[in-house]
Design a protein around this motif. Structure first.
Motif: not given
Length: 107
Positions: A11, A23, A50
């Motif tokens: 990230i 992810l 994020v």
């Protein structure tokens, strides 16, 4: 724990903007374990991290003067400029247009 640390590293250091689904596939954890592990280990959610990474990247790009707001919006993964503007303003308490307008140039 290794997968969670890898997810955090992806990230923060990647040029790619990850969704939680992407992810979780990348680090081989299901979404529930990813979210729960993040909360326990880093005291945050993957979504918050994020968002933080996207907003910092957006601010950096806008500050360079090389990109306009629409381009930055697209680069950091927003489909609609208005959604980006709302998120940026909420995160930094300043409209991206104001950031661009008040940018100082040094030569």
């Amino acid at each position: 724990m290794k997968s969670l640390k890898k997810a955090k590293e992806l990230i923060l250091s990647s040029q790619k903007v990850y969704s939680i689904s992407d992810l979780s596939k990348e680090v081989a954890l299901n979404e529930f374990k990813l979210k729960l592990g993040f909360k326990e280990l880093f005291n945050t959610t993957p979504g918050s991290l994020v968002l933080q990474a996207r907003m910092q990247k957006a601010k950096e790009l806008l500050s360079t003067g090389d990109y306009n707001i629409a381009e930055v919006s697209n680069i950091v993964g927003y489909k609609h400029q208005q959604s980006f503007t709302v998120a940026f303003t909420k995160y930094f308490k300043v409209n991206p247009k104001e950031l661009v307008k008040n940018r100082t140039y040094y030569f």
